[in-house]
Write a protein that holds these residues in place. Structure first.
Motif, PDB file in Angstrom:
ATOM      1  N   VAL A  96     -37.342  10.062  16.435  1.00  0.00           N
ATOM      2  CA  VAL A  96     -36.927  10.272  15.040  1.00  0.00           C
ATOM      3  C   VAL A  96     -38.137  10.507  14.145  1.00  0.00           C
ATOM      4  O   VAL A  96     -38.115  11.354  13.245  1.00  0.00           O
ATOM      5  CB  VAL A  96     -36.115   9.060  14.531  1.00  0.00           C
ATOM      6  N   GLU A  97     -39.211   9.765  14.393  1.00  0.00           N
ATOM      7  CA  GLU A  97     -40.413   9.873  13.558  1.00  0.00           C
ATOM      8  C   GLU A  97     -41.361  10.974  14.026  1.00  0.00           C
ATOM      9  O   GLU A  97     -42.443  11.141  13.457  1.00  0.00           O
ATOM     10  CB  GLU A  97     -41.150   8.534  13.544  1.00  0.00           C
ATOM     11  N   GLY A  98     -40.970  11.723  15.069  1.00  0.00           N
ATOM     12  CA  GLY A  98     -41.817  12.806  15.548  1.00  0.00           C
ATOM     13  C   GLY A  98     -43.061  12.349  16.265  1.00  0.00           C
ATOM     14  O   GLY A  98     -44.032  13.099  16.392  1.00  0.00           O
ATOM     15  N   GLU A  99     -43.037  11.111  16.777  1.00  0.00           N
ATOM     16  CA  GLU A  99     -44.211  10.544  17.431  1.00  0.00           C
ATOM     17  C   GLU A  99     -44.258  10.835  18.926  1.00  0.00           C
ATOM     18  O   GLU A  99     -45.338  10.813  19.533  1.00  0.00           O
ATOM     19  CB  GLU A  99     -44.225   9.020  17.222  1.00  0.00           C
ATOM     20  N   ALA A 100     -43.104  11.083  19.528  1.00  0.00           N
ATOM     21  CA  ALA A 100     -43.042  11.255  20.985  1.00  0.00           C
ATOM     22  C   ALA A 100     -41.852  12.123  21.354  1.00  0.00           C
ATOM     23  O   ALA A 100     -40.945  12.344  20.550  1.00  0.00           O
ATOM     24  CB  ALA A 100     -42.929   9.894  21.677  1.00  0.00           C
ATOM     25  N   VAL A 101     -41.880  12.595  22.591  1.00  0.00           N
ATOM     26  CA  VAL A 101     -40.741  13.323  23.162  1.00  0.00           C
ATOM     27  C   VAL A 101     -40.471  12.729  24.542  1.00  0.00           C
ATOM     28  O   VAL A 101     -41.369  12.178  25.187  1.00  0.00           O
ATOM     29  CB  VAL A 101     -41.020  14.837  23.286  1.00  0.00           C
ATOM     30  N   PRO A 102     -39.218  12.809  25.024  1.00  0.00           N
ATOM     31  CA  PRO A 102     -38.916  12.273  26.355  1.00  0.00           C
ATOM     32  C   PRO A 102     -39.550  13.122  27.441  1.00  0.00           C
ATOM     33  O   PRO A 102     -39.615  14.347  27.323  1.00  0.00           O
ATOM     34  CB  PRO A 102     -37.391  12.329  26.406  1.00  0.00           C
ATOM     35  N   LEU A 103     -40.002  12.460  28.500  1.00  0.00           N
ATOM     36  CA  LEU A 103     -40.655  13.171  29.593  1.00  0.00           C
ATOM     37  C   LEU A 103     -39.812  13.131  30.868  1.00  0.00           C
ATOM     38  O   LEU A 103     -39.573  14.167  31.492  1.00  0.00           O
ATOM     39  CB  LEU A 103     -42.033  12.565  29.855  1.00  0.00           C
ATOM     40  N   ALA A 104     -39.367  11.946  31.274  1.00  0.00           N
ATOM     41  CA  ALA A 104     -38.599  11.811  32.514  1.00  0.00           C
ATOM     42  C   ALA A 104     -37.852  10.492  32.514  1.00  0.00           C
ATOM     43  O   ALA A 104     -38.237   9.542  31.825  1.00  0.00           O
ATOM     44  CB  ALA A 104     -39.526  11.882  33.727  1.00  0.00           C
ATOM     45  N   VAL A 105     -36.792  10.440  33.313  1.00  0.00           N
ATOM     46  CA  VAL A 105     -36.029   9.205  33.495  1.00  0.00           C
ATOM     47  C   VAL A 105     -36.694   8.385  34.604  1.00  0.00           C
ATOM     48  O   VAL A 105     -37.059   8.916  35.651  1.00  0.00           O
ATOM     49  CB  VAL A 105     -34.569   9.503  33.877  1.00  0.00           C
ATOM     50  N   TYR A 229     -26.180   4.865  30.603  1.00  0.00           N
ATOM     51  CA  TYR A 229     -27.350   5.474  29.966  1.00  0.00           C
ATOM     52  C   TYR A 229     -28.603   5.056  30.740  1.00  0.00           C
ATOM     53  O   TYR A 229     -28.566   4.053  31.483  1.00  0.00           O
ATOM     54  CB  TYR A 229     -27.453   5.046  28.497  1.00  0.00           C
ATOM     55  N   PRO A 230     -29.702   5.780  30.606  1.00  0.00           N
ATOM     56  CA  PRO A 230     -30.909   5.458  31.379  1.00  0.00           C
ATOM     57  C   PRO A 230     -31.435   4.061  31.059  1.00  0.00           C
ATOM     58  O   PRO A 230     -31.496   3.670  29.893  1.00  0.00           O
ATOM     59  CB  PRO A 230     -31.912   6.532  30.935  1.00  0.00           C
ATOM     60  N   SER A 231     -31.792   3.345  32.099  1.00  0.00           N
ATOM     61  CA  SER A 231     -32.344   2.009  31.901  1.00  0.00           C
ATOM     62  C   SER A 231     -33.786   2.067  31.402  1.00  0.00           C
ATOM     63  O   SER A 231     -34.254   1.125  30.747  1.00  0.00           O
ATOM     64  CB  SER A 231     -32.270   1.216  33.198  1.00  0.00           C
ATOM     65  N   ALA A 232     -34.484   3.153  31.695  1.00  0.00           N
ATOM     66  CA  ALA A 232     -35.866   3.307  31.225  1.00  0.00           C
ATOM     67  C   ALA A 232     -36.256   4.780  31.300  1.00  0.00           C
ATOM     68  O   ALA A 232     -35.693   5.540  32.085  1.00  0.00           O
ATOM     69  CB  ALA A 232     -36.826   2.473  32.061  1.00  0.00           C
ATOM     70  N   MET A 233     -37.217   5.164  30.488  1.00  0.00           N
ATOM     71  CA  MET A 233     -37.722   6.531  30.555  1.00  0.00           C
ATOM     72  C   MET A 233     -39.191   6.563  30.149  1.00  0.00           C
ATOM     73  O   MET A 233     -39.692   5.654  29.483  1.00  0.00           O
ATOM     74  CB  MET A 233     -36.908   7.491  29.686  1.00  0.00           C
ATOM     75  N   GLU A 234     -39.851   7.603  30.619  1.00  0.00           N
ATOM     76  CA  GLU A 234     -41.225   7.836  30.196  1.00  0.00           C
ATOM     77  C   GLU A 234     -41.196   8.761  28.983  1.00  0.00           C
ATOM     78  O   GLU A 234     -40.490   9.771  28.979  1.00  0.00           O
ATOM     79  CB  GLU A 234     -42.038   8.486  31.318  1.00  0.00           C
ATOM     80  N   ILE A 235     -41.954   8.397  27.965  1.00  0.00           N
ATOM     81  CA  ILE A 235     -42.110   9.273  26.811  1.00  0.00           C
ATOM     82  C   ILE A 235     -43.566   9.675  26.705  1.00  0.00           C
ATOM     83  O   ILE A 235     -44.464   8.999  27.225  1.00  0.00           O
ATOM     84  CB  ILE A 235     -41.658   8.597  25.510  1.00  0.00           C
ATOM     85  N   ARG A 276     -35.505  14.419  36.027  1.00  0.00           N
ATOM     86  CA  ARG A 276     -35.454  15.136  34.756  1.00  0.00           C
ATOM     87  C   ARG A 276     -34.292  14.632  33.907  1.00  0.00           C
ATOM     88  O   ARG A 276     -33.316  14.086  34.420  1.00  0.00           O
ATOM     89  CB  ARG A 276     -35.288  16.642  35.018  1.00  0.00           C
ATOM     90  N   LEU A 277     -34.391  14.814  32.609  1.00  0.00           N
ATOM     91  CA  LEU A 277     -33.314  14.440  31.716  1.00  0.00           C
ATOM     92  C   LEU A 277     -32.160  15.427  31.859  1.00  0.00           C
ATOM     93  O   LEU A 277     -32.359  16.638  31.750  1.00  0.00           O
ATOM     94  CB  LEU A 277     -33.783  14.439  30.259  1.00  0.00           C
ATOM     95  N   SER A 278     -30.976  14.907  32.117  1.00  0.00           N
ATOM     96  CA  SER A 278     -29.792  15.759  32.198  1.00  0.00           C
ATOM     97  C   SER A 278     -29.331  16.120  30.781  1.00  0.00           C
ATOM     98  O   SER A 278     -29.773  15.532  29.786  1.00  0.00           O
ATOM     99  CB  SER A 278     -28.669  15.020  32.915  1.00  0.00           C
ATOM    100  N   ASP A 279     -28.423  17.088  30.694  1.00  0.00           N
ATOM    101  CA  ASP A 279     -27.858  17.456  29.391  1.00  0.00           C
ATOM    102  C   ASP A 279     -27.153  16.254  28.768  1.00  0.00           C
ATOM    103  O   ASP A 279     -27.200  16.056  27.552  1.00  0.00           O
ATOM    104  CB  ASP A 279     -26.870  18.619  29.546  1.00  0.00           C
ATOM    105  N   GLU A 280     -26.508  15.453  29.607  1.00  0.00           N
ATOM    106  CA  GLU A 280     -25.793  14.277  29.099  1.00  0.00           C
ATOM    107  C   GLU A 280     -26.754  13.266  28.476  1.00  0.00           C
ATOM    108  O   GLU A 280     -26.472  12.697  27.411  1.00  0.00           O
ATOM    109  CB  GLU A 280     -25.012  13.617  30.235  1.00  0.00           C
ATOM    110  N   ILE A 281     -27.893  13.056  29.122  1.00  0.00           N
ATOM    111  CA  ILE A 281     -28.876  12.118  28.584  1.00  0.00           C
ATOM    112  C   ILE A 281     -29.461  12.650  27.281  1.00  0.00           C
ATOM    113  O   ILE A 281     -29.682  11.902  26.320  1.00  0.00           O
ATOM    114  CB  ILE A 281     -29.985  11.850  29.616  1.00  0.00           C
ATOM    115  N   ARG A 282     -29.696  13.947  27.226  1.00  0.00           N
ATOM    116  CA  ARG A 282     -30.202  14.531  25.975  1.00  0.00           C
ATOM    117  C   ARG A 282     -29.182  14.363  24.847  1.00  0.00           C
ATOM    118  O   ARG A 282     -29.559  14.109  23.696  1.00  0.00           O
ATOM    119  CB  ARG A 282     -30.536  16.008  26.184  1.00  0.00           C
ATOM    120  N   GLU A 283     -27.905  14.470  25.169  1.00  0.00           N
ATOM    121  CA  GLU A 283     -26.861  14.249  24.165  1.00  0.00           C
ATOM    122  C   GLU A 283     -26.853  12.788  23.705  1.00  0.00           C
ATOM    123  O   GLU A 283     -26.655  12.505  22.511  1.00  0.00           O
ATOM    124  CB  GLU A 283     -25.494  14.629  24.730  1.00  0.00           C
TER     125      GLU A 283
END
Length: 300
Positions: A96-105, A229-235, A276-283
């Motif tokens: 939300v703050e533009g500090e990071a983006v998701p990389l992988a589940v 939903y993903p239990s953890a992800m790398e950002i 990789r992040l699926s479309d569902e996770i991105r939603e």
């Protein structure tokens, strides 16, 4: 800068004495009060990714441990940290703050996802979320995705207001009063003792008898289950260029395919693999970030 960060820099200084100050160092971080335990788990992954990033000028990797989420988040937003493991809720805050983006589940113990539950006593007259109006619920802590943020969002999306017990605010007829217990075990106990009307926890904790004993579980009833939903992800920091992010993502999702890669994963908090992040996770991430961005998430 926290004591934990100073601690880990002091430990890692000998590893980078030969590296020029101008040479990029790929830094992976985690927030924890036990840096002595965390650094040996993170450093092999930092070394591996730095090696993968050699085409972009990286020559070394560094593990950093921070005392809390806020200090790690600050380091990532200021360019002092490149990548970290987070929950979906923590990731959404930084996106939300533009500090990071998701990389992988991140998969742990062979699992990539879990769900949130809301549980009541078996003899309760509560059968759906709307029935919680005028009732009380116990959450784990304000940083929990499964035992706070997701059920909180679900209750607000059901047109219910939420007010922390003792705040004295809110329309009681349409308000769910909540408290924090600090641990799933504590939530289970106070529900069993009828001190609250409902509790929130993950399905993973529900299945663990040391969190919800069988004797208590027999007297409980699940009234709501979230989507998984993903239990953890790398950002990864938004300061890392898009091409480099794609390079790292490809390296992570292939890591489990080699014996050496699996060793790195095992040391990295017993990770099974990345995907990789699926479309569902991105939603799901979009729904989280929209909820945060519109100001609906207001803790009184």
């Amino acid at each position: 800068m926290t004591w934990a960060r100073y601690f880990c820099v002091a430990i890692l200084l000998p590893l980078s004495l030969s590296v020029s100050a101008d040479t990029p160092v790929f830094e992976i971080g985690k927030f924890s009060l036990d840096p002595r335990k965390q650094i040996p788990q993170i450093q092999p992954m930092a070394d591996f990714l730095a090696n993968q990033m050699q085409p972009f000028g990286y020559e070394s990797g560094r593990a950093s441990v921070f005392a809390n989420f806020d200090s790690a988040r600050q380091a990532l937003s200021e360019g002092g940290l490149d990548m970290m493991t987070t929950s979906l809720y923590e990731a959404a805050q930084m996106i939300v703050e533009g500090e990071a983006v998701p990389l992988a589940v991140k998969w742990k113990n062979g699992l990539s996802e879990y769900s949130s539950l809301i549980v009541v006593n078996a003899d309760s007259d509560i059968y759906e979320l709307e029935d919680l109006a005028g009732k009380t619920i116990a959450f784990e802590d304000p940083g929990s995705t499964s035992a706070f943020f997701i059920p909180y969002m679900a209750l607000q999306n059901s047109n219910l207001s939420l007010s922390e017990i003792g705040s004295g605010s809110g329309n009681q007829e349409n308000t769910v009063s909540y408290r924090f217990t600090g641990a799933e075990q504590n939530s289970s106990v106070i529900l069993f003792q009828n001190k609250v009307d409902a509790i929130a926890l993950s399905d993973y904790d529900w299945l663990k008898n040391d969190h919800v004993p069988a004797a208590q579980k027999e007297n409980f009833r699940i009234i709501w289950i979230s989507d998984p939903y993903p239990s953890a992800m790398e950002i990864i920091s938004t300061g890392i260029p898009t091409e480099q992010r794609a390079y790292l993502r490809n390296a992570l999702v292939r890591l489990h395919l080699s014996e050496d890669g699996q060793k790195v994963l095992d040391e990295y908090h017993e990770t099974s693999r990345f995907s990789r992040l699926s479309d569902e996770i991105r939603e799901q991430l979009d729904s989280f970030t929209n909820f945060l961005a519109t100001g609906q998430f207001l803790i009184e």
